[in-house]
Design an enzyme around this catalytic site. Structure first.
Site, PDB file in Angstrom:
ATOM      1  N   ASP A  14      -4.112  -9.708 -52.865  1.00 39.95           N
ATOM      2  CA  ASP A  14      -2.723  -9.658 -52.445  1.00 39.95           C
ATOM      3  C   ASP A  14      -1.991  -8.780 -53.464  1.00 39.95           C
ATOM      4  O   ASP A  14      -2.412  -8.677 -54.615  1.00 39.95           O
ATOM      5  CB  ASP A  14      -2.160 -11.079 -52.434  1.00 39.95           C
ATOM      6  CG  ASP A  14      -0.671 -11.112 -52.179  1.00 39.95           C
ATOM      7  OD1 ASP A  14      -0.234 -10.566 -51.154  1.00 39.95           O
ATOM      8  OD2 ASP A  14       0.050 -11.673 -53.021  1.00 39.95           O
ATOM      9  N   CYS A  66      -2.635  -9.417 -37.811  1.00 35.88           N
ATOM     10  CA  CYS A  66      -2.872  -8.939 -39.175  1.00 35.88           C
ATOM     11  C   CYS A  66      -2.114  -9.729 -40.235  1.00 35.88           C
ATOM     12  O   CYS A  66      -2.561  -9.810 -41.379  1.00 35.88           O
ATOM     13  CB  CYS A  66      -2.562  -7.445 -39.297  1.00 35.88           C
ATOM     14  SG  CYS A  66      -0.973  -6.900 -38.644  1.00 35.88           S
ATOM     15  N   ASN A  86       1.315  -8.461 -46.774  1.00 39.13           N
ATOM     16  CA  ASN A  86       2.340  -8.647 -45.752  1.00 39.13           C
ATOM     17  C   ASN A  86       3.607  -7.939 -46.212  1.00 39.13           C
ATOM     18  O   ASN A  86       4.058  -8.168 -47.335  1.00 39.13           O
ATOM     19  CB  ASN A  86       2.666 -10.133 -45.562  1.00 39.13           C
ATOM     20  CG  ASN A  86       1.588 -10.907 -44.844  1.00 39.13           C
ATOM     21  OD1 ASN A  86       0.654 -10.346 -44.292  1.00 39.13           O
ATOM     22  ND2 ASN A  86       1.710 -12.225 -44.856  1.00 39.13           N
ATOM     23  N   GLN A  87       4.159  -7.083 -45.370  1.00 37.11           N
ATOM     24  CA  GLN A  87       5.411  -6.392 -45.704  1.00 37.11           C
ATOM     25  C   GLN A  87       6.389  -6.531 -44.543  1.00 37.11           C
ATOM     26  O   GLN A  87       6.720  -5.567 -43.851  1.00 37.11           O
ATOM     27  CB  GLN A  87       5.121  -4.921 -46.035  1.00 37.11           C
ATOM     28  CG  GLN A  87       4.362  -4.713 -47.330  1.00 37.11           C
ATOM     29  CD  GLN A  87       5.154  -5.147 -48.562  1.00 37.11           C
ATOM     30  OE1 GLN A  87       6.366  -4.980 -48.617  1.00 37.11           O
ATOM     31  NE2 GLN A  87       4.459  -5.708 -49.537  1.00 37.11           N
ATOM     32  N   SER A  88       6.844  -7.770 -44.323  1.00 38.41           N
ATOM     33  CA  SER A  88       7.745  -8.042 -43.200  1.00 38.41           C
ATOM     34  C   SER A  88       9.099  -7.375 -43.362  1.00 38.41           C
ATOM     35  O   SER A  88       9.875  -7.300 -42.406  1.00 38.41           O
ATOM     36  CB  SER A  88       7.929  -9.553 -43.017  1.00 38.41           C
ATOM     37  OG  SER A  88       8.615 -10.104 -44.134  1.00 38.41           O
ATOM     38  N   ASP A  91       1.917  -8.494 -54.107  1.00 39.01           N
ATOM     39  CA  ASP A  91       3.072  -9.074 -54.796  1.00 39.01           C
ATOM     40  C   ASP A  91       2.801 -10.504 -55.225  1.00 39.01           C
ATOM     41  O   ASP A  91       2.429 -11.347 -54.414  1.00 39.01           O
ATOM     42  CB  ASP A  91       4.297  -9.031 -53.877  1.00 39.01           C
ATOM     43  CG  ASP A  91       4.612  -7.615 -53.403  1.00 39.01           C
ATOM     44  OD1 ASP A  91       4.502  -6.682 -54.224  1.00 39.01           O
ATOM     45  OD2 ASP A  91       4.938  -7.433 -52.217  1.00 39.01           O
ATOM     46  N   LYS A 123      -1.096 -12.294 -42.726  1.00 41.07           N
ATOM     47  CA  LYS A 123      -1.685 -13.488 -43.312  1.00 41.07           C
ATOM     48  C   LYS A 123      -0.786 -14.692 -43.009  1.00 41.07           C
ATOM     49  O   LYS A 123       0.429 -14.569 -43.067  1.00 41.07           O
ATOM     50  CB  LYS A 123      -1.819 -13.306 -44.836  1.00 41.07           C
ATOM     51  CG  LYS A 123      -2.754 -12.182 -45.252  1.00 41.07           C
ATOM     52  CD  LYS A 123      -2.719 -11.928 -46.758  1.00 41.07           C
ATOM     53  CE  LYS A 123      -1.390 -11.337 -47.186  1.00 41.07           C
ATOM     54  NZ  LYS A 123      -1.300 -11.038 -48.626  1.00 41.07           N
ATOM     55  N   TYR A 128      11.012  -7.682 -51.177  1.00 42.61           N
ATOM     56  CA  TYR A 128      11.307  -6.487 -50.369  1.00 42.61           C
ATOM     57  C   TYR A 128      11.506  -5.246 -51.245  1.00 42.61           C
ATOM     58  O   TYR A 128      12.441  -4.477 -51.053  1.00 42.61           O
ATOM     59  CB  TYR A 128      12.534  -6.743 -49.481  1.00 42.61           C
ATOM     60  CG  TYR A 128      12.398  -7.992 -48.660  1.00 42.61           C
ATOM     61  CD1 TYR A 128      11.419  -8.115 -47.674  1.00 42.61           C
ATOM     62  CD2 TYR A 128      13.231  -9.081 -48.885  1.00 42.61           C
ATOM     63  CE1 TYR A 128      11.278  -9.272 -46.933  1.00 42.61           C
ATOM     64  CE2 TYR A 128      13.096 -10.254 -48.141  1.00 42.61           C
ATOM     65  CZ  TYR A 128      12.112 -10.334 -47.169  1.00 42.61           C
ATOM     66  OH  TYR A 128      11.974 -11.489 -46.440  1.00 42.61           O
TER      67      TYR A 128
END
Length: 197
Positions: free
Chosen positions: A14, A101, A57-59, A16, A103, A25
């Site tokens: 992972d 995709c 994950n980059q929501s 971050d 997680k 963000y």
């Protein structure tokens, strides 16, 4: 089949909260701060011929808080500081998008392993929250949790393997599976202070 030291071909991370300090963000490469010892751990894996990768994950992209270009620039800075990775996987979706995709879904691990030409059972995934080790389990990879102060107690308790830092996590992987989690000393003290659940 569980990953062990003899079958391990790749260690995935992972981003971050695991390799670099979590800045929510983050779209600014100048704010990237690796955890102490991360470069040494990664260079050690590379010297052993093991592939390395980052799955994140980059929501913020889905939420309009970040652009894909900003995420790419932050990832480039991570590589500047920590060296080259064999594979990157980014999920740009939000929690409600139903993608395969994000997680704890296993999609990024499956994709990374396909790109590396290995089976997920030959990979391990190191992260700082429960969804990281859940993704590893769902993919058939070995998962190790490296908690931070933001990691919830129940996530630590549910993780199959827990390490105090990246160095200990990799040592666990290279030594083979263990039967019970190793709890960081501070988490153990906290649990003793809190008493039985």
């Amino acid at each position: 089949m569980a990953t062990n030291a003899l079958t391990l071909k790749a260690v995935l991370f992972d981003r971050d909260g695991t390799l670099v300090v979590d800045v929510p963000y983050n779209g600014d490469p100048q704010l990237v701060e690796p955890y102490p010892g991360a470069r040494r751990v990664l260079d050690g894996l590379r010297s052993l011929g093991l592939a390395t990768g980052v799955l994140s994950n980059q929501s913020g992209i889905a939420r309009g808080l970040l652009t894909a270009e900003q995420v790419d620039s932050v990832n480039a800075r991570v590589e500047d500081l920590l060296g080259p990775f064999d594979v990157w996987e980014i999920c740009p979706h939000g929690a409600g998008d139903g993608c395969l995709c994000r997680k704890p879904a296993p999609g990024m691990i499956h994709s990374a392993c396909r790109r590396l030409g290995i089976d997920p059972s030959e990979a391990a995934f190191i992260g700082d929250i429960g969804s990281d080790v859940e993704a590893a389990a769902a993919a058939g990879a070995r998962g190790v949790l490296v908690p931070t102060p933001q990691t919830r107690t129940e996530e630590v308790e549910a993780a199959p393997e827990v390490a105090a830092d990246l160095g200990q996590a990799v040592a666990l992987l290279l030594q083979g599976p263990i039967q019970r989690p190793l709890l960081p000393e501070q988490l153990l003290q906290d649990q003793l202070l809190q008493g039985p659940a």
